[in-house]
Every structure is written in structure tokens, then in C-alpha cells.
Design a protein around this motif. Structure first.
Motif, PDB file in Angstrom:
ATOM      1  N   SER B  44       0.830  -1.206   0.000  1.00  0.00           N
ATOM      2  CA  SER B  44       0.000   0.000   0.000  1.00  0.00           C
ATOM      3  C   SER B  44       0.864   1.255   0.000  1.00  0.00           C
ATOM      4  CB  SER B  44      -0.917   0.015   1.215  1.00  0.00           C
ATOM      5  OG  SER B  44      -1.725  -1.132   1.202  1.00  0.00           O
ATOM      6  N   GLU B  82      -7.265   0.502  -0.531  1.00  0.00           N
ATOM      7  CA  GLU B  82      -7.756  -0.629   0.259  1.00  0.00           C
ATOM      8  C   GLU B  82      -8.768  -0.021   1.231  1.00  0.00           C
ATOM      9  OE1 GLU B  82      -3.743  -0.733   3.115  1.00  0.00           O
ATOM     10  OE2 GLU B  82      -4.684  -2.614   2.552  1.00  0.00           O
ATOM     11  N   ASP B 154      -5.553  -1.404  -4.956  1.00  0.00           N
ATOM     12  CA  ASP B 154      -5.055  -2.009  -3.717  1.00  0.00           C
ATOM     13  C   ASP B 154      -6.073  -3.028  -3.217  1.00  0.00           C
ATOM     14  OD1 ASP B 154      -3.479  -2.536  -1.559  1.00  0.00           O
ATOM     15  OD2 ASP B 154      -3.326  -0.453  -0.870  1.00  0.00           O
ATOM     16  N   GLU B 155      -5.735  -4.292  -3.343  1.00  0.00           N
ATOM     17  CA  GLU B 155      -6.619  -5.403  -2.991  1.00  0.00           C
ATOM     18  C   GLU B 155      -8.020  -5.224  -3.560  1.00  0.00           C
ATOM     19  OE1 GLU B 155      -6.247  -6.671   1.067  1.00  0.00           O
ATOM     20  OE2 GLU B 155      -4.175  -5.986   1.171  1.00  0.00           O
TER      21      GLU B 155
END
Ligand SMILES: Nc1ncnc2c1ncn2[C@@H]1O[C@H](COP(=O)(O)OP(=O)(O)OP(=O)(O)O)[C@@H](O)[C@H]1O
Ligand SMILES: [Mg+2]
Lengths: 273, 299
Positions: B44, B82, B154-155
Motif C-alpha cells: 500500500s 484498500e 489495492d486489494e
């Protein structure tokens, strides 16, 4: 410009859903009507029309209420975005931090403008209804409205700055209340105390006008009272208003919002998501 | 072709934590790279630096030829953080209209974007009432605005159900075919294997491995496992032929060998003919390869 407008639209919608529009308008109308009712007893023996008298008492109300409403609406502006986690994504958009703040300011000013217009309007209607000659005071009513919006802009900007400095809504709320107490209540009390101890000496003649201009809330009061030539009915600190040229209090009213917004943008730039 | 994203010797530290150490990578247009790594590896952090959200201490980062976070970079990059969040009082449609306006696009595209992520039915509901996966979809929808040249996700599949994950990767395939470079992080190895071009493994802030899965498999040179089921009555004789094997309670004989020894061993087993009832060759799993690289510097 379109980015500022888009931000303003979103913010207005959010404020509306959070009942801020209702709360602000309701509060202004309620207080203005109470004032109008309370002030309706003595008739126009001060030599001015009914509406101008109402405006003078509305001014004293606005000095407290407008900064309070502005701070209540603004303290969450940056800290709330940080807390909700919406800030990182927003800051990756092609929109500058200045534009984001201006968008929020536009929305909050619109709400404030609506609230004061409806509030003062209700009091004015009451005045005109009991005394048709009060129409003559419409000019001072209009002046009160736009100067209230400028006063609001100053405290909105200050609220954004505190919000950015605190980074947490609870901290920002505390700072906002502290600012309100200091700028609107304690500052005047301190001035009053100084006037009393000074007894018309150097402080009252030289330092007081500067001290009044240096505080946006006092500049607002001085501007409206001296413009309406209603100084005599105000008394107290307002009594000093007569010695300050209208241009100076107007300049203070205009410059404070710019300074507050500049400060807010500088504080916001320091916030790292 | 000039790369969309170039990172060289990037270093970032937070007080005592060295979050990124001398990380270098490039990402060409149309390529999909997956960033893997343990919790706290620096994934991240790297993404936030690419977006210009946080400053870095050393090295160089160039995003679409511009400085990260500059006005021209922000126009060309889309991001999905995220734990993406939105204002709960706005509806999905209002939120997307706002984002469209901020990118200078026509807000009326909101409906179409929502339908691309399967949210048409909830478009007029407040985001406060959405499930986690639905919020994630709003987040995905906003990355599709305009024609970003770089997507930083991010994810992105966290919170999505299996079918939505597949739809999501289909969407990415379409974008990368149009030339969008994609950098995504994930903890789900199987989806990354099938749907990305390149894997980057971060461990403790260092880029410890980079390449296609096949590259990494070769480089890791992990042993191949064999599982041999002896024909009835031949268990003892098999065990005698392969003394290095391990006899399991289930009657299976387990062997392992390096990649290079795989075919010779297979030939030896095949030569035993009727003594062998069944044979499975088990290549190193994704998890094995991942842990091989990720744990290399003693996590
Ligand atoms: N704002 C911060 N202040 C201090 N340390 C931080 C900060 N942000 C990240 N870190 C540290 O940097 C390291 C990398 O964190 P990062 O969030 O990049 O990990 P990650 O790879 O995304 O992990 P995850 O898989 O859990 O999302 C961690 O040790 C983390 O504690
Ligand atoms: Mg992470």
C-alpha cells in the motif's frame, strides 16, 4: 470552476441530508422572530424606522449565531473526510485542495445565505407588517444579509483550518467551540473591561478602533451599526462604532474571509492522507 | 514503448520502519502486474507513493512521464484504495456523478458505470446501506471513469464474491487490451496466477522476486513431489527400490526430486510396471513458490 460546482453540489446534498439546512434555517428564523416579538414594544421614538431598529437588534443576534452556525457546519469538513477514509481517493482526482475547499465553502455559504435571508426576512416582515413605513429600512436589511454572509465566510474558513489542523472531528469540534468563545464572547468582554478601567483614555480613543477592526465579528457589528446610523440604540461596544469610518469596517469584513480561506488552504495542504 | 510507470531505487521510511528499500520496477502499457507480499510488506505504501499521496525519501518515480501526484499524472491515473470509503449519505449514482464531474466527464455516464459493475439495482440507494462488496464495486466503477493510462488497485477483489471476482478480471482484461497498465495487489494467489502478466513479490520492503509465474517457478527450483500407489502386495518391494521415499499411513509412497531429476525418476517408476498401481506428479504449489521468495530474508 465545474469541479468547484460539482463539489458544492455534493456538499449541499450531504448537508441537506444531514439536516443542516433545516437546522440552520430553523435556528435563524426562530431567533429572529423572538427578537422581532421582543423588540416590538417600544415604537419608533428613536427617530428611525422600525425595520432599522430590527436590523440593529438582528445585528447583535447575528454576531453570535452566524459564527456559531458557520463553525458547526465547517469543523467536520477535512477531519470528517480523514476519519471516514474518503480523503485519499479524493486527493488522487484531478482537483486541487483549493478547489475542494472552495466547493465546500460555496455550499456552506449557500446554506448560510438561505438561513439568514429567511430568518432576517421573517423579522423584517413582522416589522413591516406592524409599521408599513419600515420599508425604508430595506437597504439596511440587505446590507445585514450580505455582511452576514461575509462574516460566515470568515468563520467557515476558520472552521476548515481548524478541521485540517485537528485531523479528528472531536478535536476539531473542541477547537471550533474554543474559537467561538474567544472571538465572539471573551474578546468583547475583555474590550469592555479595558474600556471601563481606561475611562475614556488613550485605549478607548486609539487602541479600541483597531481592536474592533481586528476581530471579524466586531467589524461586522461596527459596520452594520454605523451604516444604519443606529449607533445610539446599540450602546456598549457598539457605541464606539461611530468613530470608525465605514470604509475601514467594510475592508475588514472583506479581507477576513480571504485571510481565513488562505489559512485553511495552507493547513489543508499539510494534511497527508 | 515508453513505460507507463517507472520506479527506480525507491526508498521510504516511517520513523523507525523502513517501508520500502531500493525498489525498482517498470510497467509497460497494457501490462498487468500483481504485487504480492506479507502484511506490512509495503504494498500500500508503494501505491500511495505512485499516486503522490505520500512523499518518499529516495529514488525516482515517474508516472506517465510526470511526477507522481502532479496535475498531469492525476488526470491519467485511477486508484482504488484498500478499504475504500464513501460518504454514507450519498447514493451510488450521486457519488459517481460527482467523480465523473471531477474528471471532467459527463455525469450521465454514472448509470452505465454502475451497470458495468452490476449495481444498477442499488444505484438510487444511499451508500450507507450498501454491503462491503457493493461499496467495493462503487470503488471499482470509479476507476473506470475516463480512460486512465494507469490503474492502481489495492486489494481490488477483497470483499467480492467468486463470480464478481471473475467478472472483475474480465473487466481488467478489456482495459489492458486497450493499453491501460495495471498495478494491483492481492493476497489471493490463484486469481493472480491466471489473470496477470507479471508477479512482483515484496518482502519487508524489498522487491525479492519479479517475473512471470513460470519464471519464478524455474528460479525457485522447488522440488517436485511424487505420490506413488503400490499395486497390492508390492509396497515393500517399492520401498526397497526407493529407500529415500517416505511411506505414508495411507499406503502411498512419497518421493521428491529436483526439476532436472523429474523425468529420470518418472522413467524409473514407469519401469516397475505392474508393481505400481497409480502415480501423481505434484508440482510445487503457488503457495510454495510464494513462501520460497517471501520468506527468503528470514521473516
Ligand atoms: N503512516 C504510517 N506511519 C508509520 N508507519 C506506517 C505508515 N503507513 C505504513 N506504515 C508501515 O509501513 C509498513 C508497510 O505498510 P503497508 O501498508 O504498505 O503494508 P501492506 O503491504 O499494504 O500490508 P497489507 O497486506 O496488510 O495491506 C508497515 O510496517 C506499516 O506499519
Ligand atoms: Mg495494504
Amino acid at each position: 470552476m465545474s469541479r468547484i460546482l460539482a463539489t458544492a453540489m455534493s456538499e449541499f446534498r450531504i448537508a441537506f441530508r444531514n439536516r443542516w439546512v433545516t437546522i440552520a434555517t430553523g435556528m435563524m428564523v426562530l431567533f429572529a422572530l423572538v427578537l422581532a416579538a421582543a423588540g416590538s414594544a417600544p415604537t419608533g421614538d428613536v427617530g428611525v424606522d422600525r425595520l432599522s431598529v430590527t436590523v440593529a437588534s438582528l445585528t447583535s443576534l447575528a454576531v453570535y449565531l452566524v459564527p456559531l452556525l458557520a463553525l458547526l457546519m465547517s469543523f467536520d469538513a477535512v477531519a470528517g473526510e480523514v476519519e471516514r477514509g474518503t480523503l485519499p481517493l479524493l486527493l488522487t482526482y484531478p482537483v486541487s485542495r483549493l478547489q475542494i475547499l472552495l466547493g465546500k465553502l460555496l455550499a456552506h455559504l449557500a446554506i448560510l445565505g438561505l438561513a439568514v435571508t429567511l430568518g432576517y426576512g421573517a423579522a423584517a416582515l413582522a416589522a413591516i407588517w406592524s409599521d408599513p413605513g419600515a420599508i425604508a429600512g430595506l437597504g439596511s436589511l440587505w446590507r445585514l444579509i450580505w455582511s452576514s454572509v461575509l462574516l460566515g465566510a470568515t468563520f467557515l474558513g476558520a472552521g476548515y483550518a481548524l478541521s485540517a489542523l485537528a485531523r479528528r472531528p472531536s478535536g476539531a469540534a473542541g477547537l471550533a467551540i474554543a474559537l467561538w468563545l474567544v472571538a465572539v464572547v471573551l474578546y468583547d468582554l475583555a474590550l469592555l473591561a479595558l474600556i471601563v478601567t481606561d475611562g475614556g483614555g488613550a485605549f478607548t480613543t486609539h487602541a479600541l478602533p483597531v481592536a474592533l477592526l481586528a476581530n471579524p465579528a466586531d467589524a461586522f457589528r461596527v459596520f452594520n451599526l454605523s451604516a444604519a446610523e443606529a449607533v445610539s440604540v446599540a450602546g456598549g461596544i457598539g457605541g464606539a462604532a461611530g468613530t470608525i469610518p465605514l470604509g475601514q469596517s467594510a475592508a475588514s469584513l472583506l479581507l477576513w474571509p480571504l485571510a481565513a480561506i488562505a489559512f485553511a488552504v495552507a493547513a489543508f495542504r499539510k494534511v497527508m492522507p | 514503448m515508453t513505460p507507463t510507470l517507472t520506479i527506480s531505487r525507491l526508498t521510504k521510511r516511517f520513523q523507525s520502519v523502513e517501508a520500502l528499500k531500493q525498489v525498482s520496477l517498470t510497467l509497460a502499457p497494457g501490462k498487468r502486474a500483481a504485487l504480492l507480499g506479507h502484511n506490512g510488506a509495503g504494498k500500500s505504501t508503494m501505491m500511495k507513493i505512485v499516486l503522490g499521496l505520500i512523499p518518499f525519501d529516495g529514488g525516482e518515480v515517474s508516472v506517465c512521464g510526470a511526477h507522481p501526484g502532479s496535475a498531469s499524472a492525476r488526470v491519467q491515473v485511477a486508484y482504488l484504495p484498500e478499504n475504500v470509503a464513501f460518504h454514507p449519505a450519498l447514493t451510488g449514482e450521486e457519488q459517481l456523478r460527482h467523480y465523473l464531474a471531477l474528471r471532467g466527464e459527463n455525469p450521465s455516464q454514472a448509470t452505465e458505470l454502475l451497470s458495468r459493475v452490476g449495481l444498477t439495482h442499488a444505484a438510487r440507494r444511499r451508500i450507507g446501506t450498501y454491503s462491503k462488496g457493493m461499496r467495493q464495486r462503487v470503488g471499482l466503477a470509479q476507476t473506470l471513469i475516463g480512460r486512465p493510462r494507469l490503474l492502481v488497485l489495492d486489494e481490488p477483489t477483497s470483499g467480492l464474491d467468486p463470480v464478481s471476482r471473475r467478472d472483475f478480471y474480465d473487466l481488467l482484461d478489456g482495459l489492458s487490451a486497450e493499453g491501460t497498465a495495471i498495478l494491483l495487489s492481492s493476497h489471493v494467489l490463484t486469481e493472480v496466477e491466471a489473470r496477470t502478466d507479471r508477479i512482483l513479490i515484496l518482502s519487508g520492503g524489498e522487491l525479492v522476486a519479479e517475473g512471470t509465474l513460470a519464471d519464478l517457478r524455474t528460479r525457485a527450483a522447488l522440488p517436485v513431489a511424487f505420490s506413488v500407489r503400490p499395486a497390492p502386495g508390492h509396497a515393500a518391494s517399492l520401498a526397497a527400490v526407493f529407500p529415500e521415499g517416505v511411506q505414508g499411513d495411507d499406503g502411498l509412497l512419497r518421493l521428491s526430486c529436483s526439476q532436472a531429476e523429474k523425468l529420470p525418476l518418472l522413467a524409473r517408476i514407469a519401469a516397475l510396471e505392474s508393481a505400481v498401481a497409480d502415480l501423481d506428479v505434484i508440482p510445487p504449489s503457488l503457495e510454495d513458490i510464494y513462501s520460497h521468495f517471501s520468506r527468503r530474508d528470514g521473516q
